[in-house]
Write a protein that holds these residues in place. Structure first.
Motif: not given
Length: 358
Positions: A146-156
């Protein structure tokens, strides 16, 4: 969304590779060290630096916070004291952010709890990273999205269904998502990297950018990951692998970080446009090393040529060897000295043909 912007940088599934230097807690709680690490990483050619933010009393149970933590990597008597020692306050974060801006790298931080998101919104960071441990933390994912900023999501240590849940949760509020293939081994041995998952993620999430967050040794895996379609690469960075702390041993020192970035950039240059053409710089080498059809001996006009009258020698530039059959059985129109290259106009009844450079 296959393309989005982080501060001044473009992150795209089409590349080029967006490289994140994960500083994490390798600064050892020292602001001066952290600032220096930003400058050094920027000098190695990365696109972004990344830190971690925790509100430890909110994040950990009292039992975990107060648990004795007596080992060679400890900065406090308890685990809570240890973690608190590694945290920076608001003014320090603002200084870190400014240093990143001054050195033309994006400033990314991983929040581990809701108060840390509020804190980082005050700082005004460029983008968020979600740690593998929070891949199922839907409330935190929603708060950050909801901040609207790009997100990098790790999946380990996550299943494909859990990754899908995280992506769907984020996508309701934010289309700027990069899913990072990651293996939760610290470090991860090469036989456990499973880099083909990158292709699986690309097929499963066609509208997301796919990347790689590595805890592997060395610089090989990021290049392989990039070739498989991971257009974001995150690697841990340190100034000295012998420093106190658990992450240093699988982090890249400046020389390693430089070589990794260098190789990733070389991949882009070396792939080219896919068209097989003779390049200008190849012409001289092609002529020097190539072959042409030459007279094997002094030949008189009127000679009916046989294969024994023709030799294949360097340099090129005359009739190429694949035209040998055009000479055999034909009548020579002129006298031709030994080791003079044949040409179409030397043959009775032949029209001049444009010769390829052999």
């Amino acid at each position: 969304m296959k393309t989005f912007t982080v501060d001044k940088s473009v992150v795209s599934q089409e590349g080029p590779c967006y490289v994140i230097a994960e500083i994490g807690n390798n600064h050892q709680g020292e602001l001066k060290t952290a600032l220096n690490m930003i400058k050094v990483a920027a000098g190695m050619g990365v696109n972004a630096v990344k830190f971690q933010k925790r509100d430890n009393k909110v994040l950990f149970t009292q039992a975990m916070y107060n648990k004795p933590y007596d080992n060679e990597n400890s900065y406090g008597a308890t685990y809570g004291e240890h973690r608190d020692y590694l945290e920076f306050d608001l003014n320090e974060y603002l200084e870190l952010k400014k240093c990143a801006q001054d050195n033309d790298v994006d400033f990314i931080v991983t929040p581990f709890d809701h108060p840390s998101v509020d804190f980082l919104e005050q700082v005004g960071i460029a983008a968020y990273k979600i740690a593998s441990a929070d891949i199922t933390n839907v409330p935190l994912l929603e708060r950050v999205a909801k901040t609207g900023k790009p997100m990098f999501v790790s999946t380990g240590a996550a299943t494909l269904d859990e990754i899908r849940l995280a992506y769907e949760t984020i996508s309701k509020h934010n289309g700027q998502v990069c899913i990072l293939h990651c293996t939760a081994g610290y470090p991860t041995e090469y036989e456990n990297l499973n880099l083909r998952v990158i292709s699986t993620l690309r097929n499963t999430f066609p509208d997301a950018v796919i990347g790689y967050s590595g805890h592997d040794y060395g610089i090989l895996a990021p290049s392989v990951a990039y070739m498989l379609g991971a257009t974001v690469v995150e690697k841990h960075f340190t100034l000295n692998r012998s420093w106190k702390g658990t992450d240093h041993k699988f982090s890249l020192e400046p020389t390693g970080l430089h070589k990794m970035v260098r190789d990733l950039r070389r991949i882009d240059m070396s792939l080219g446009n896919g068209k097989k053409e003779i390049q200008k710089f190849e012409v001289d080498a092609r002529k020097k090393m190539g072959k042409s059809l030459y007279a094997a001996r002094n030949l008189r006009a009127g000679t009916v040529l046989t294969a024994a009258d023709v030799v294949i020698k360097s340099p090129g530039g005359g009739m190429p060897p694949y035209r040998l059959d055009e000479l055999v059985g034909k009548t020579l129109l002129i006298d031709l000295p030994a080791e003079v290259p044949f040409a179409s106009e030397h043959i009775v009844g032949e029209q001049r043909k444009d010769s390829r450079v052999a």
